[in-house]
Design a protein around this motif. Sequence first.
Motif, mmCIF file in Angstrom:
data_model
loop_
_atom_site.group_PDB
_atom_site.id
_atom_site.type_symbol
_atom_site.label_atom_id
_atom_site.label_comp_id
_atom_site.label_asym_id
_atom_site.label_seq_id
_atom_site.Cartn_x
_atom_site.Cartn_y
_atom_site.Cartn_z
ATOM 1 N N ASP A 193 -16.207 6.159 -4.938
ATOM 2 C CA ASP A 193 -16.907 4.870 -4.948
ATOM 3 C C ASP A 193 -16.100 3.789 -4.230
ATOM 4 O O ASP A 193 -16.665 2.932 -3.547
ATOM 5 C CB ASP A 193 -17.195 4.434 -6.385
ATOM 6 C CG ASP A 193 -18.270 5.281 -7.058
ATOM 7 O OD1 ASP A 193 -18.999 5.978 -6.333
ATOM 8 O OD2 ASP A 193 -18.365 5.254 -8.296
ATOM 9 N N THR A 194 -14.780 3.826 -4.401
ATOM 10 C CA THR A 194 -13.923 2.833 -3.746
ATOM 11 C C THR A 194 -13.988 2.980 -2.235
ATOM 12 O O THR A 194 -14.096 1.991 -1.500
ATOM 13 C CB THR A 194 -12.466 2.979 -4.222
ATOM 14 O OG1 THR A 194 -12.413 2.800 -5.637
ATOM 15 C CG2 THR A 194 -11.567 1.955 -3.549
ATOM 16 N N ARG A 195 -13.933 4.215 -1.756
ATOM 17 C CA ARG A 195 -14.027 4.438 -0.310
ATOM 18 C C ARG A 195 -15.369 3.968 0.227
ATOM 19 O O ARG A 195 -15.438 3.331 1.280
ATOM 20 C CB ARG A 195 -13.850 5.927 0.012
ATOM 21 C CG ARG A 195 -12.416 6.345 0.217
ATOM 22 C CD ARG A 195 -12.342 7.665 0.936
ATOM 23 N NE ARG A 195 -12.852 7.575 2.296
ATOM 24 C CZ ARG A 195 -13.096 8.632 3.071
ATOM 25 N NH1 ARG A 195 -12.898 9.847 2.600
ATOM 26 N NH2 ARG A 195 -13.531 8.483 4.300
ATOM 27 N N VAL B 237 -6.627 8.557 -11.247
ATOM 28 C CA VAL B 237 -7.917 7.876 -11.194
ATOM 29 C C VAL B 237 -9.042 8.907 -11.134
ATOM 30 O O VAL B 237 -8.923 9.944 -10.482
ATOM 31 C CB VAL B 237 -7.989 6.948 -9.958
ATOM 32 C CG1 VAL B 237 -9.394 6.398 -9.758
ATOM 33 C CG2 VAL B 237 -7.007 5.797 -10.125
ATOM 34 N N LEU C 295 -2.512 6.072 -9.554
ATOM 35 C CA LEU C 295 -3.596 6.316 -8.608
ATOM 36 C C LEU C 295 -3.989 7.785 -8.562
ATOM 37 O O LEU C 295 -5.108 8.123 -8.229
ATOM 38 C CB LEU C 295 -3.191 5.853 -7.204
ATOM 39 C CG LEU C 295 -3.561 4.420 -6.833
ATOM 40 C CD1 LEU C 295 -3.080 4.099 -5.432
ATOM 41 C CD2 LEU C 295 -5.061 4.204 -6.926
ATOM 42 N N THR D 234 0.820 -1.204 0.000
ATOM 43 C CA THR D 234 0.000 0.000 0.000
ATOM 44 C C THR D 234 0.860 1.263 0.000
ATOM 45 O O THR D 234 0.475 2.281 -0.562
ATOM 46 C CB THR D 234 -0.946 0.035 1.210
ATOM 47 O OG1 THR D 234 -0.199 -0.198 2.408
ATOM 48 C CG2 THR D 234 -2.003 -1.027 1.096
ATOM 49 N N LEU E 77 -17.339 1.710 -1.013
ATOM 50 C CA LEU E 77 -17.409 0.248 -1.084
ATOM 51 C C LEU E 77 -16.676 -0.393 0.097
ATOM 52 O O LEU E 77 -17.205 -1.300 0.762
ATOM 53 C CB LEU E 77 -16.801 -0.236 -2.403
ATOM 54 C CG LEU E 77 -16.860 -1.733 -2.664
ATOM 55 C CD1 LEU E 77 -18.305 -2.188 -2.819
ATOM 56 C CD2 LEU E 77 -16.058 -2.089 -3.908
ATOM 57 N N ILE E 78 -15.468 0.082 0.383
ATOM 58 C CA ILE E 78 -14.677 -0.510 1.464
ATOM 59 C C ILE E 78 -15.272 -0.189 2.827
ATOM 60 O O ILE E 78 -15.498 -1.080 3.660
ATOM 61 C CB ILE E 78 -13.215 -0.019 1.398
ATOM 62 C CG1 ILE E 78 -12.511 -0.587 0.155
ATOM 63 C CG2 ILE E 78 -12.448 -0.426 2.660
ATOM 64 C CD1 ILE E 78 -11.111 -0.049 -0.064
ATOM 65 N N GLU F 179 -14.373 7.468 -9.082
ATOM 66 C CA GLU F 179 -13.933 6.115 -8.749
ATOM 67 C C GLU F 179 -13.309 6.061 -7.365
ATOM 68 O O GLU F 179 -13.488 5.087 -6.624
ATOM 69 C CB GLU F 179 -12.940 5.603 -9.793
ATOM 70 C CG GLU F 179 -13.571 5.319 -11.156
ATOM 71 C CD GLU F 179 -12.566 4.746 -12.144
ATOM 72 O OE1 GLU F 179 -11.490 4.282 -11.701
ATOM 73 O OE2 GLU F 179 -12.849 4.765 -13.349
ATOM 74 N N LEU F 180 -12.559 7.096 -7.000
ATOM 75 C CA LEU F 180 -11.978 7.148 -5.664
ATOM 76 C C LEU F 180 -13.067 7.193 -4.598
ATOM 77 O O LEU F 180 -12.987 6.503 -3.577
ATOM 78 C CB LEU F 180 -11.068 8.372 -5.521
ATOM 79 C CG LEU F 180 -9.608 8.219 -5.944
ATOM 80 C CD1 LEU F 180 -8.873 9.536 -5.752
ATOM 81 C CD2 LEU F 180 -8.915 7.113 -5.154
#
Length: 243
Positions: A115-117, A108, A105, A96, A119-120, A112-113
């Motif tokens: 959405d990724t946060r 990006v 990154l 990481t 999602l996690i 998308e950034l």
Amino acid sequence: MTGPAHKPPSRDPAMVETIERSKLREVVADRLKNFILDENLSSGDRLPTETELAAKFGVSRLSLREATKSLEFLGIVEAKPGRGLTVGSVNMERVTEYLGFHPALHDVCPHELIDTRVLIEAGVIPHVARRMKQDGSIYDRLNTINADFNQARSLTRWVELDIAFHRELVCASGLSPLMAFTDLLAVFFRRFRESLKKAEWSDGINGHQEIIDALKAGRVRDAEHALRTHIECHRERMGLPPR
């Protein structure tokens, strides 16, 4: 009458050699990773000797050693005195750390950034709620970090606390593979620094409190909704078009 013949640009031999060596190192590293997968090797299993691997891949021992060094950094292989090369355990913190500074990154799409946060972090909420029932100190740690926001007097301190809060939230899930990836939060906050400048800080504090209070009460859906709202508010602040 013809003009002077066009002379092709000269190539710096040292630069060409550096590029070619770099590409060779990547090729050999890929072959070694595939060998580990094809042989179904596990952490601690011994690999063939450097001489054997170099012969297998058709490269020099020096080229093989350069490739293994890059894989050692990530923990994929280990070089132990007296044992030679063995399969390692991937060092997620190193991975990481590498990803966090990877230029790709930073290119990006902001959507998308976000959405990724979502999602996690939304994904860990049920796990945090379950563990919070058994361990009240989880609520106390999150609550303490959130209370510290009232003492923040600079954007830098605010960002530090925001990263700490969301890192603690993910770590509270007990899902150890995800814990290392919390360092990627730094990438998010670097990209959205201007959004944070425009934020009503009191809204951020209230958003955090809503999340942890819902978790403590076992209202998982409310906590997930509060978290999504909290993260997705960056879209509007950044002037991003709706999804």
